[in-house]
Design a protein around this motif. Sequence first.
Motif, mmCIF file in Angstrom:
data_model
loop_
_atom_site.group_PDB
_atom_site.id
_atom_site.type_symbol
_atom_site.label_atom_id
_atom_site.label_comp_id
_atom_site.label_asym_id
_atom_site.label_seq_id
_atom_site.Cartn_x
_atom_site.Cartn_y
_atom_site.Cartn_z
ATOM 1 N N LEU A 149 44.160 29.509 58.406
ATOM 2 C CA LEU A 149 43.115 30.561 58.611
ATOM 3 C C LEU A 149 41.612 29.984 58.480
ATOM 4 C CD1 LEU A 149 41.976 33.257 58.913
ATOM 5 C CD2 LEU A 149 42.642 33.623 56.493
ATOM 6 N N ARG A 150 41.663 29.039 57.495
ATOM 7 C CA ARG A 150 40.145 28.344 57.104
ATOM 8 C C ARG A 150 39.618 27.769 58.163
ATOM 9 N NH1 ARG A 150 42.366 28.113 51.925
ATOM 10 N NH2 ARG A 150 42.963 25.742 52.413
ATOM 11 N N ARG A 151 40.424 26.885 58.712
ATOM 12 C CA ARG A 151 40.086 25.805 59.865
ATOM 13 C C ARG A 151 39.788 26.348 61.002
ATOM 14 N NH1 ARG A 151 42.985 23.914 63.847
ATOM 15 N NH2 ARG A 151 45.359 24.167 63.919
ATOM 16 N N GLN A 152 40.416 27.608 61.369
ATOM 17 C CA GLN A 152 40.406 27.984 62.893
ATOM 18 C C GLN A 152 38.922 29.055 62.515
ATOM 19 O OE1 GLN A 152 44.059 28.136 65.308
ATOM 20 N NE2 GLN A 152 44.116 29.752 64.074
ATOM 21 N N VAL A 153 38.825 29.612 61.424
ATOM 22 C CA VAL A 153 37.397 30.221 61.288
ATOM 23 C C VAL A 153 36.240 29.421 61.252
ATOM 24 C CG1 VAL A 153 36.165 31.439 59.289
ATOM 25 C CG2 VAL A 153 38.487 32.439 60.025
ATOM 26 N N TRP A 154 36.376 28.193 60.767
ATOM 27 C CA TRP A 154 35.289 27.311 60.536
ATOM 28 C C TRP A 154 35.009 26.823 62.132
ATOM 29 C CZ3 TRP A 154 37.637 24.104 55.888
ATOM 30 C CH2 TRP A 154 37.246 24.816 54.859
ATOM 31 N N TYR A 155 36.077 26.600 62.877
ATOM 32 C CA TYR A 155 35.870 26.069 64.062
ATOM 33 C C TYR A 155 35.115 26.982 65.100
ATOM 34 C CZ TYR A 155 36.014 23.100 68.163
ATOM 35 O OH TYR A 155 35.499 22.599 69.441
ATOM 36 N N LEU A 156 35.790 28.305 64.877
ATOM 37 C CA LEU A 156 35.010 29.384 65.779
ATOM 38 C C LEU A 156 33.497 29.769 65.504
ATOM 39 C CD1 LEU A 156 37.909 31.940 66.453
ATOM 40 C CD2 LEU A 156 36.827 30.450 68.059
ATOM 41 N N SER A 157 33.393 29.519 63.998
ATOM 42 C CA SER A 157 31.855 29.553 63.578
ATOM 43 C C SER A 157 30.904 28.736 64.252
ATOM 44 C CB SER A 157 32.007 29.391 61.928
ATOM 45 O OG SER A 157 32.649 30.561 61.435
ATOM 46 N N SER A 158 31.435 27.680 64.647
ATOM 47 C CA SER A 158 30.516 26.369 65.313
ATOM 48 C C SER A 158 29.871 26.999 66.444
ATOM 49 C CB SER A 158 31.571 25.221 65.377
ATOM 50 O OG SER A 158 32.364 25.367 66.660
ATOM 51 N N ALA A 185 33.573 21.073 64.207
ATOM 52 C CA ALA A 185 32.667 22.037 64.042
ATOM 53 C C ALA A 185 31.233 21.495 63.842
ATOM 54 C CB ALA A 185 32.893 23.044 62.983
ATOM 55 N N LEU A 186 31.123 20.816 62.873
ATOM 56 C CA LEU A 186 29.810 20.166 62.649
ATOM 57 C C LEU A 186 29.325 19.284 63.818
ATOM 58 C CD1 LEU A 186 30.438 19.307 58.897
ATOM 59 C CD2 LEU A 186 28.332 20.905 59.892
ATOM 60 N N ALA A 187 30.214 18.460 64.283
ATOM 61 C CA ALA A 187 29.874 17.876 65.604
ATOM 62 C C ALA A 187 29.373 18.601 66.777
ATOM 63 C CB ALA A 187 30.984 17.025 66.173
ATOM 64 N N ARG A 188 29.922 19.854 66.929
ATOM 65 C CA ARG A 188 29.655 20.699 67.856
ATOM 66 C C ARG A 188 28.187 21.142 67.479
ATOM 67 N NH1 ARG A 188 32.306 23.717 71.670
ATOM 68 N NH2 ARG A 188 30.665 25.274 71.159
ATOM 69 N N GLN A 189 27.521 21.423 66.352
ATOM 70 C CA GLN A 189 26.541 21.702 65.819
ATOM 71 C C GLN A 189 25.497 20.609 65.826
ATOM 72 O OE1 GLN A 189 25.333 24.614 64.083
ATOM 73 N NE2 GLN A 189 27.091 25.887 64.959
ATOM 74 N N ARG A 237 32.221 13.325 78.907
ATOM 75 C CA ARG A 237 31.661 14.706 79.052
ATOM 76 C C ARG A 237 31.341 15.362 77.738
ATOM 77 N NH1 ARG A 237 35.573 16.901 84.068
ATOM 78 N NH2 ARG A 237 35.229 14.985 85.260
ATOM 79 N N ALA A 238 32.263 14.940 76.908
ATOM 80 C CA ALA A 238 32.235 15.806 75.515
ATOM 81 C C ALA A 238 31.489 15.244 74.618
ATOM 82 C CB ALA A 238 33.723 15.974 74.884
ATOM 83 N N VAL A 239 30.201 15.152 74.795
ATOM 84 C CA VAL A 239 29.149 14.442 73.922
ATOM 85 C C VAL A 239 29.318 14.516 72.570
ATOM 86 C CG1 VAL A 239 26.661 14.120 73.537
ATOM 87 C CG2 VAL A 239 27.704 14.629 75.822
ATOM 88 N N GLU A 240 29.531 15.819 72.095
ATOM 89 C CA GLU A 240 29.479 16.219 70.582
ATOM 90 C C GLU A 240 30.740 15.403 69.965
ATOM 91 O OE1 GLU A 240 31.777 19.287 72.735
ATOM 92 O OE2 GLU A 240 29.937 18.319 72.935
ATOM 93 N N CYS A 241 31.820 15.023 70.603
ATOM 94 C CA CYS A 241 32.984 14.565 69.794
ATOM 95 C C CYS A 241 33.519 13.083 70.849
ATOM 96 C CB CYS A 241 34.368 15.426 70.143
ATOM 97 S SG CYS A 241 34.390 16.706 69.125
ATOM 98 N N THR A 242 32.362 12.509 71.109
ATOM 99 C CA THR A 242 32.756 11.224 71.868
ATOM 100 C C THR A 242 33.551 10.205 70.946
ATOM 101 O OG1 THR A 242 30.684 11.520 73.112
ATOM 102 C CG2 THR A 242 31.596 9.350 72.901
#
Length: 384
Positions: free
Chosen positions: A198-207, A247-251, A319-324
């Motif tokens: 639950l925590r990790r999926q909440v955190w990722y969607l929060s990004s 999530a932070l990489a997406r941010q 293409r996925a710059v945030e998670c290269t």
Amino acid sequence: MAAHPSQGRRERLTGSQALADRVPAGVITGYLFKVIREQIPRTQDELADELGVDKSTLQGWESGRRPLSSTRAGNLVAMRRKLIRLGAPSGLVEMLSTAMDADLLLAEILRVESMRGRLSQHPLAGWVLTRESTHMIGWAVSGVLPAVVAGHSTLPAARRGPVSSSPLLEQSIRRRFFEGLRVTSEAAEQAGEGAALLRRQVWYLSSYDRDWDAAAWFDGLRRRGAVTATVEGWSPGWVEARSVAAALARQGDPSLMRDFINCSIADHDEAEAANLNYWAHWLGLDGRPQTGDGFMAERDRPMWDAAALLRALALRLDRAVECTDLYIHSIWALIVSRRGLLESDPHTARELAERVSRLLDGSTLSIESRRELESVHYGLRISG
């Protein structure tokens, strides 16, 4: 005494069900259906006639007021086949089921009130999301176009008047969505290992939250020690660390992801296997529905095809710059662990070589990522 900010958020969340009730139950599916119609292409009148339904019914589908999911299963199957015969991209038609799931999950999250004491019943607590379903939800709460939609569609011709370019929810509902995730996060932080999914999926969607305080909220997670980059071996905590790093990489902050790769994946066989297992599920290559994260610990006879995973990662590498960094490490680890993989698929190897060369010509790679990418480049050269 002034109320704590989170208390105020809870009062707003529990004090008004009206916002959730205003969300059309099929907004994501409806918008995807509209994209499909425009790719054929057909007007609403034309497609309604060819499908044998009233124009008002089709308009209800596209607006989300009349969810496609309420259509009888047999009729839905027949309609999908008809859409493909009319020239609709099959990849988009196949995504209708994913969009329906995303609509259902979005509505459930918005209708969640206080979850204290009932965290196990949260819609994100018992089902592992895939990339496509996550991106569909992200489409509605951020307007970010899912790659699968972008890859199978073209922009329609310009039309008169204001036209929505995504199923983006109105701001008040988006705010409710993200505030609800934060309240759930606060409750789940004290719930131990049982609430890790639950925590990790909440955190990722929060990004997907692009408001001014989102980065500060994530920074608070790190300062409170809610997540760390140093987790040796696979565990629920390892998956949490991976998710919040993504999530932070997406941010826009790749530092935690780089620390996580160096400290918690590299040189840990169990973690390397877990990372690849997660990729296979996330990208839809391991089709088994998962109600928990335990599948990532599987080591023998993985339920996915290594060549298919390499193709999927290679296609997204530049293409996925945030998670290269994570893409590079995962490709490197997959090639190292599957000898002969490059030789088995020359087409993928050629495409990968082009993307590797472009990245190596740039100047944004970390030292570790450049080293691993040079190793991949060398492997591509010697494999011919």
